[in-house]
Scaffold this active site. Structure first.
Site, mmCIF file in Angstrom:
data_model
loop_
_atom_site.group_PDB
_atom_site.id
_atom_site.type_symbol
_atom_site.label_atom_id
_atom_site.label_comp_id
_atom_site.label_asym_id
_atom_site.label_seq_id
_atom_site.Cartn_x
_atom_site.Cartn_y
_atom_site.Cartn_z
ATOM 1 N N ASP A 11 0.831 -1.198 0.000
ATOM 2 C CA ASP A 11 0.000 0.000 0.000
ATOM 3 C C ASP A 11 0.873 1.257 0.000
ATOM 4 O OD1 ASP A 11 -2.789 1.035 0.417
ATOM 5 O OD2 ASP A 11 -1.905 1.876 2.228
ATOM 6 N N GLU B 200 1.540 -0.675 -5.035
ATOM 7 C CA GLU B 200 0.524 0.335 -5.371
ATOM 8 C C GLU B 200 1.293 1.652 -5.349
ATOM 9 O OE1 GLU B 200 -2.994 3.136 -3.943
ATOM 10 O OE2 GLU B 200 -1.419 2.448 -2.617
HETATM 11 C C1 NOJ Z 1 -4.546 2.852 -0.885
HETATM 12 C C2 NOJ Z 1 -5.672 1.912 -0.553
HETATM 13 O O1 NOJ Z 1 -6.013 1.190 -1.709
HETATM 14 C C3 NOJ Z 1 -6.802 2.774 -0.048
HETATM 15 O O2 NOJ Z 1 -8.006 2.038 0.074
HETATM 16 C C4 NOJ Z 1 -6.387 3.400 1.257
HETATM 17 O O3 NOJ Z 1 -7.405 4.297 1.670
HETATM 18 C C5 NOJ Z 1 -5.074 4.183 1.101
HETATM 19 N N1 NOJ Z 1 -4.093 3.484 0.342
HETATM 20 C C6 NOJ Z 1 -4.481 4.482 2.465
HETATM 21 O O4 NOJ Z 1 -3.986 3.321 3.052
#
Ligand code: NOJ
Length: 546
Positions: A214, A279
């Site tokens: 993440d 991500e």
């Molecule tokens: C990306 C995640 O996919 C999202 O759902 C989240 O709110 C943010 N990162 C913060 O962790």
């Protein structure tokens, strides 16, 4: 004009499974509820593993199920080594992963290293210990500006809107790129680094096959925390799109790569091809590609594909760029059309009949491309975004700050039955944390199973072909673009004399698809014209020539 992009050639081994895998994203809270409390859970996933195996996916990515106050749907982790009671127990996780592996499904878990929950014991200790303490050094605390420190330390805005700083009772401020309940960790602190290396090992020891990292681009902040220098004047989330104005001091800093260079040997020390997907958002595809490689992460999501508008030019450009970058870094592209943060692609492409037609065509396009494809639960059912959720039910923290919410793509998915929530829970259970619309009765798994032309059967067929067709295999030759009419995408992939061509019609008129061989699967019915075949508008087809 015929052009060719050749993906990196590799020798396929079991360790390379992720290079061409189809990964199914399970939003745990909304997938399957085994105990009837209205929330999906690990036992629910376990019960539905046969469905996922039969769908034909290779791996599951599970969104966070760790101990959490659930302010940001579990992306606010209070204990990285335990399961939240709402999702089950560690024993449930062990049973689920054992069964998944027995079904031939790999498991990727979410890792949330940029921030903890404010309920994490490190953060409660930091608040209690006060300014200058070693406990505060694990986070990003700073004194404010202004005569009495009453202004935030800098001009950074939260991705969820509003300032990225919150003031504590003793006057210091702490940084949170997301909600105030998600304090950012200080990744220059050795204890933070060793803690997460240990968390990686904890889940690797339990058998996980990979991690989705993440905010992989956010962990390192520029030294001195300099001002950005401009305000987005709108939701913080949009800051990402403003990267063209220059790199933000809290994203994609060069030093972040040191973290992944330390993680890779850990992943590689386990057998079976353990992987990690970032991500990450970066200014350019070239900078994004820096996260991938033999000494860093295995993949990074290609969000440009998700962001492409419904036009052949837009998709062609994104595909060409992604394939070229994949060649440079020696790792295949990672395609994605929907996830738990984005409006579902049926709705993005126009909603209703048109949106669904386009979504089905886009899915065939994605599954024909070389590389790894990530599906988001419910897209195989053709689910649209739920746009009319009552405000009082919305739970996304971004909604309170900005009025924008991601709840509409997180509604529990319909399995069967006549009454909402359509088999989400055990028989007779009426609870679901978000309500499913009445229209979803006709979209349930049962309603679509065995129905020719249903979206579910389209996915099943495409995934079956993808698994066995030599031209779609990892070691098949690259993508060869075929000459086509404006608004039409046509590319071939081949293995020896066997050629598979994917044609997507984004023009305003049906197109002739002769010369590419026999149709294998199409997102809509083909029609005859004289001795030829026509592909309708907003449709895609795979054809085979031997
Ligand atoms: C990306 C995640 O996919 C999202 O759902 C989240 O709110 C943010 N990162 C913060 O962790």
């Amino acid at each position: 004009m015929i052009s060719t992009a050749t993906p990196p050639q590799t020798t396929t081994t079991d360790d390379d499974w992720w290079r061409s895998a189809v990964v199914y994203q399970v939003y745990v809270r909304s997938f399957a509820d085994s105990d009837g409390d209205g929330t999906g859970d690990l036992q629910g996933i376990r019960q539905r593993l046969p469905y996922l195996r039969d769908l034909g996916v290779d791996a599951l990515w599970l969104t966070p199920f760790y101990t959490s106050p659930m302010i940001d749907g579990g992306y606010d982790v209070a204990d990285y080594r335990d399961v939240d009671p709402m999702f089950g127990t560690l024993a449930d996780f062990d049973a689920m992963i054992t069964d998944a592996h027995a079904h031939g499904l790999r498991i990727i878990v979410d890792l949330v290293p940029n921030h903890t929950s404010s309920a994490h014991h490190w953060f409660t200790a930091a608040l209690a210990a006060g300014p200058g303490s070693p406990e505060r050094a694990r986070y990003l605390f700073a004194d404010g500006q202004g005569t009495h420190g009453e202004l935030p330390p800098n001009d950074w805005e939260s991705i969820f809107g509003g300032p990225a700083w919150t003031r504590t009772a003793d006057g210091q401020w702490y940084l949170h790129l997301f909600d105030s309940s998600q304090p950012d960790l200080n990744w220059r602190h050795p204890e933070v680094r060793s803690e997460f290396e240990d968390v990686l090992r904890f889940w690797l020891d339990r058998g996980v096959d990979g991690f989705r990292v993440d905010v992989a681009h956010g962990m390192i902040k520029a030294e001195g925390l300099p001002d950005v220098g401009f305000s987005t004047m709108t939701t913080g989330q949009r800051q990402v799109e403003l990267l063209g104005k220059g790199r933000l001091p809290y994203f994609d800093q060069d030093e972040v790569h040191e973290i992944y260079r330390a993680w890779r040997p850990i992943l590689d020390s386990y057998p079976g091809g353990r992987m990690a997907v970032a991500e990450a958002w970066a200014e350019t595809p070239q900078r994004l590609a820096r996260y991938i490689g033999p000494d860093e992460l295995h993949q990074a999501f290609s969000f440009d594909f998700l962001d492409a508008t419904w036009s052949a030019d837009s998709f062609r450009k994104v595909i060409d760029t992604a394939l070229a970058e994949a060649t440079v870094v020696g790792a295949p592209t990672t395609w994605v059309l929907s996830n738990h943060d984005k409006q579902r692609h049926v709705t993005r492409y126009g909603d209703g009949v048109e949106g669904l037609r386009r979504a089905r065509a886009a899915s065939l396009l994605m599954l024909a491309l070389p590389g790894c494809a990530y599906l988001y639960q419910g897209e195989e059912l053709g689910l649209p975004e739920v746009l009319d959720l009552p405000d009082e039910l919305r739970q996304d923290p971004a909604f309170l700050r900005t009025g924008e919410s991601r709840d509409g793509c997180r509604v529990p998915i319909p399995w069967d039955g006549e009454l909402a929530p359509y088999g989400f829970g055990p028989a007779g259970s009426e609870l679901s944390w978000l309500p499913a619309p009445a229209l979803w009765r006709a979209l349930s798994v049962t309603a679509q199973t065995g129905v020719p032309g249903s979206t579910l059967e389209l996915y099943r067929t495409a995934l079956r072909i993808r698994h066995v067709h030599p031209a779609l295999a990892l070691d098949a030759d690259g993508v060869t673009w075929q000459e086509s009419e404006p608004g039409v995408l046509a590319f071939s992939r081949s293995a020896g004399a066997t050629v598979l061509t994917c044609v997507v019609n984004m023009s305003g008129a049906p197109v002739l698809i002769d010369g590419y061989g026999q149709p294998l699967v199409a997102s809509d019915e083909l029609t005859e014209q004289g001795s030829g075949r026509l592909l309708p508008i907003d449709a895609a087809v795979w054809l085979e020539r031997r």
